[in-house]
Enzyme design. Structure first.
Site, PDB file in Angstrom:
ATOM      1  N   ASP A 284       0.863  -1.076   0.167  1.00  0.00           N
ATOM      2  CA  ASP A 284      -0.044  -0.021   0.013  1.00  0.00           C
ATOM      3  C   ASP A 284       0.980   1.203   0.226  1.00  0.00           C
ATOM      4  OD1 ASP A 284      -2.542   1.391   0.471  1.00  0.00           O
ATOM      5  OD2 ASP A 284      -1.743   1.984   2.364  1.00  0.00           O
ATOM      6  N   GLU A 326       1.111  -0.272  -5.039  1.00  0.00           N
ATOM      7  CA  GLU A 326       0.107   0.508  -5.367  1.00  0.00           C
ATOM      8  C   GLU A 326       0.541   1.919  -4.947  1.00  0.00           C
ATOM      9  OE1 GLU A 326      -3.491   2.938  -3.721  1.00  0.00           O
ATOM     10  OE2 GLU A 326      -1.729   2.593  -2.568  1.00  0.00           O
TER      11      GLU A 326
HETATM   12  C1  OTU Z   1      -4.197   3.751  -0.344  1.00  0.00           C
HETATM   13  O1  OTU Z   1      -4.659   4.619  -0.989  1.00  0.00           O
HETATM   14  C2  OTU Z   1      -5.266   2.727   0.039  1.00  0.00           C
HETATM   15  O2  OTU Z   1      -6.028   2.063  -1.126  1.00  0.00           O
HETATM   16  C3  OTU Z   1      -6.441   3.659   0.693  1.00  0.00           C
HETATM   17  O3  OTU Z   1      -7.538   2.881   0.980  1.00  0.00           O
HETATM   18  C4  OTU Z   1      -6.021   4.275   2.020  1.00  0.00           C
HETATM   19  O4  OTU Z   1      -6.888   5.301   2.360  1.00  0.00           O
HETATM   20  C5  OTU Z   1      -4.585   4.790   1.642  1.00  0.00           C
HETATM   21  O5  OTU Z   1      -3.794   4.395   0.968  1.00  0.00           O
HETATM   22  C6  OTU Z   1      -3.906   5.166   3.245  1.00  0.00           C
HETATM   23  O6  OTU Z   1      -3.467   3.554   3.475  1.00  0.00           O
HETATM   24  O7  OTU Z   1      -1.899   5.934  -0.916  1.00  0.00           O
HETATM   25  O8  OTU Z   1      -0.529   5.357  -3.266  1.00  0.00           O
HETATM   26  O9  OTU Z   1      -6.585   8.986  -3.108  1.00  0.00           O
HETATM   27  O10 OTU Z   1      -6.107   6.643  -3.789  1.00  0.00           O
HETATM   28  O11 OTU Z   1      -4.647   7.332  -0.767  1.00  0.00           O
HETATM   29  C7  OTU Z   1      -1.809   5.827  -3.307  1.00  0.00           C
HETATM   30  C8  OTU Z   1      -6.656   8.099  -2.071  1.00  0.00           C
HETATM   31  C9  OTU Z   1      -2.496   5.856  -2.072  1.00  0.00           C
HETATM   32  C10 OTU Z   1      -5.896   6.921  -2.509  1.00  0.00           C
HETATM   33  C11 OTU Z   1      -4.531   7.124  -1.995  1.00  0.00           C
HETATM   34  C12 OTU Z   1      -3.869   5.654  -1.952  1.00  0.00           C
END
Ligand code: OTU
Length: 651
Positions: A284, A326
């Site tokens: 993440d 991600e």
């Molecule tokens: C990711 O999100 C997760 O998929 C989100 O659900 C979480 O809220 C976030 O991390 C924190 O853990 O960090 O690299 O615009 O697209 O926050 C991208 C919002 C991220 C998400 C962004 C994303």
């Protein structure tokens, strides 16, 4: 690679390993460690070489890898070796994924295990479960604020239940993907608790400051990620009497990777889940791993070095396990998360194709593929042995992360165009039937992103309410068109749970104070299994979508040209409403599949002679692999109905 300085250090470390490690059969471990050690050493040295405890930390790193190797089951070690022998296994068109909240799909892990037949029915054979580790009781960012990385939240079950699920998945050849939230912990994590009690060892696990001097410097260049709910990037902790960096919500404390102990802890956690049977780990928010004053604190070079190091170490202990990056960042930045080279400086085997996702949504709103074509044209070629995760929707918002140069190249004005998209998807544009919700609106910059379920965004909710049958058909066709694109583009398609039965926005989150201010909950459904039964009732929306997707998946799996070996050619066809590309079997560029998508509400035509008909349809016949039918043609003009796609061949 053999290099004396690092190798003599390795000798030193190996002599000193704990006795229980010596007693194990570590042949495979040692050959891999030998192969990767120079690289591991070099990366660790760039990141942490200046520290006095460098050698001790290197020692700990090797011990961590060895310790987890010993814990790895024979079955998983066997899988590692099989995947080494067939290292392109994940590039195959055989894989189709689905992402879901475990408690949205089933209440508990044992229940999820019982629902495995649903995946089999649809043809899904990779399942990404969003975080289900222990997290705070109230707001927890959907589990992305982890309080204990090694314990399953008791709401879902326990580790044994997860292992049971992994075993069931493996029996059915389904890949298990788990989330590792690398960038931060919750403020209730043991490390954070100790930091709050004043323990300086654990304060070093985070970015903690006595006053605003450094935070203010950071703030000058750091954007806000959740401006509505958590403005700024630092939060005051009353108990500690200090400021802590919290890029996401104030209860998500950013980990300090300039501390090697943090790196080693997180590596250990990655390997822990690899040993519990995860085939793939979704890492993440990887873009955020390194913080530097004067930068936006995203996509820093060190973030890439950390990922290379994680990959090198994971390859030693659990080489069969893949990483998904991600990184929802600019198109030119995303591609870098595959690494610099497929072997040296490798990072993640897979990455979310946020660029393609956002471009598809642009095509939906504009009803043309101008920006889609331009954006894909600008997308640099990715590495070999790396693949996209292609998706239409996920649990997060849709960010309008296009490259401004691309927007300008197709004659839009970036700010005005983004505003149009926001208006369109939130239903504030004449003619729009979309029922999206704004997310992350930033007063200072005017930025905004979009929430909402796929079905509601393409107008199904509105069409059903109005009882407008034509609009229902258009919405259904748009859902299938979008999936027709992600299934054929190259990479692993990742469906989002509920979309296969046309799930609409869910407004119940508004009643929960821990969720009400985060519109992403509108598209994080609890599956209504009674409604899902309608997938067996011909004529229902559920049946139309489910059966079409099921068929699409089955056909995709048969088409070697849809495997991902950089075997796609984008075609410039002159008709702005069409997105057209060809796929071919690697090494056999003569047998091609022509993929055509029409994003317009009226039928469009494509002159096959113009694109070199003979390269595709040598024996004269033109057949759509999806419907099995011959599409309508007038002379050389192929007719593509509104919101429809074709996968054409002469076979
Ligand atoms: C990711 O999100 C997760 O998929 C989100 O659900 C979480 O809220 C976030 O991390 C924190 O853990 O960090 O690299 O615009 O697209 O926050 C991208 C919002 C991220 C998400 C962004 C994303």
């Amino acid at each position: 690679m053999y290099e004396q300085v690092s190798h003599s250090l390795l000798n030193e470390i190996l002599v000193d390993l704990k006795p229980e490690i010596h007693e194990e059969d570590l042949r495979h471990f040692y050959t891999r460690l030998g192969a990767n050690f120079y690289s591991i050493y070099s990366l660790f040295n760039i990141l942490y070489g200046r520290r006095d405890d460098f050698k001790a930390q290197m020692h700990k790193l090797v011990e961590t890898m060895a310790g987890q190797y010993i814990q790895r089951s024979d079955h998983l070690k066997q899988t590692d070796i099989e995947r080494e022998n067939d290292h392109n296994w994940f590039l195959s068109q055989q894989w189709v994924g689905m992402a879901q909240y475990p408690d949205g799909y089933a209440d508990t892990l044992p229940e999820l295990t019982q629902r495995v037949h649903y995946f089999l029915e649809l043809g899904v054979n990779m399942v990404h479960l969003m975080p289900m580790m222990v997290c705070p009781k109230g707001a927890s960012d959907g589990g992305y604020a982890v309080s204990d990385f090694r314990r399953i939240n008791e709401r879902f079950g326990n580790i044994e239940d997860l292992q049971e699920l992994a075993a069931t998945f493996h029996q059915h050849n389904i890949l298990l993907t788990l989330d590792v939230v690398l960038n931060h912990t919750s403020n209730e994590h043991e490390w954070a608790r100790k930091a709050r009690e004043g323990d300086s060892t654990y304060q070093d696990y985070y970015y903690i400051f006595d006053d605003r001097v450094v935070p203010d410097m950071f703030e000058m260049t750091m954007p806000e990620i959740f401006p509505e709910t958590s403005s700024g990037n630092f939060s005051w902790d009353e108990k500690m009497g200090k400021w802590v960096m919290t890029v996401f919500n104030d209860y998500q404390w950013d980990l300090n990777y300039s501390n090697p102990s943090v790196f080693i802890e997180m590596l250990d956690i990655i390997l822990f889940w690899a040993n519990k049977g995860a085939d793939i780990l979704r890492l993440d928010a990887v873009a955020f791993l390194w913080k530097k004053i004067g930068s936006i604190c995203q996509n820093e070079r060190e973030a890439h070095l950390l990922l290379q190091l994680l990959k090198d170490c994971c390859q030693v202990t659990a080489p069969g396990v893949l990483f998904i990056a991600e990184a929802i960042v600019a198109p030119v930045e995303i591609i870098k998360y595959f690494g610099e080279d497929a072997i040296n400086a490798k990072e993640c085997e897979m990455a979310y194709n946020a660029t393609f996702m956002a471009l598809l949504w642009d095509a939906v709103a504009t009803k043309n593929a101008r920006l889609l074509n331009q954006g894909i044209k600008s997308l640099p070629d990715k590495l070999e042995r790396a693949t996209w995760l292609n998706y239409v929707r996920c649990h997060d918002d849709i960010g309008l992360g296009y490259d401004d140069n691309d927007i300008v190249a197709v004659d839009y004005e970036p700010k005005a165009h983004r505003q149009f998209l926001i208006d369109y998807f939130t239903g504030h544009y004449a003619d729009s039937m979309a029922r999206g919700l704004p997310f992350g609106h930033n007063d200072k910059t005017g930025d905004c992103r979009i929430s909402g379920s796929l079905a509601s965004l393409v107008g199904l909710e509105d069409a059903l309410e109005c009882g407008d049958q034509d609009a229902v058909d258009d919405a259904v066709n748009t859902i299938l068109l979008l999936h027709g694109m992600i299934m054929s583009f190259g990479g692993m398609p990742l469906l989002y749970y509920g979309d296969e039965i046309g799930t609409l926005n869910d407004t119940s989150y508004l009643e929960d104070p821990a969720k009400a201010n985060d519109s992403r909950w509108s598209h994080r459904p609890r599956i209504d299994w009674q409604k899902a039964e309608l997938r067996n009732s011909p004529g229902s929306i559920e049946h139309r979508l489910f059966s079409a997707l099921k068929k699409m998946i089955a056909i995709r799996k048969e088409l070697a040209a849809f495997a991902d070996f950089n075997n796609r050619e984008l075609l410039d066809v002159g008709n702005p409403h069409l997105f057209v590309f060809s796929r071919f079997v690697y090494d056999q560029p003569t047998s091609r599949i022509l993929v055509v998508g029409n994003f317009h509400s009226s039928p469009q035509h494509l002159n096959l002679e113009d694109i070199g008909r003979k390269a595709y349809f040598r024996n004269g016949a033109v057949r759509d692999l999806y419907t099995g039918e011959q599409p309508a043609m007038f002379k050389e003009e192929l007719v593509i109905p509104p919101y429809r796609f074709y996968w054409l061949t002469d076979q």
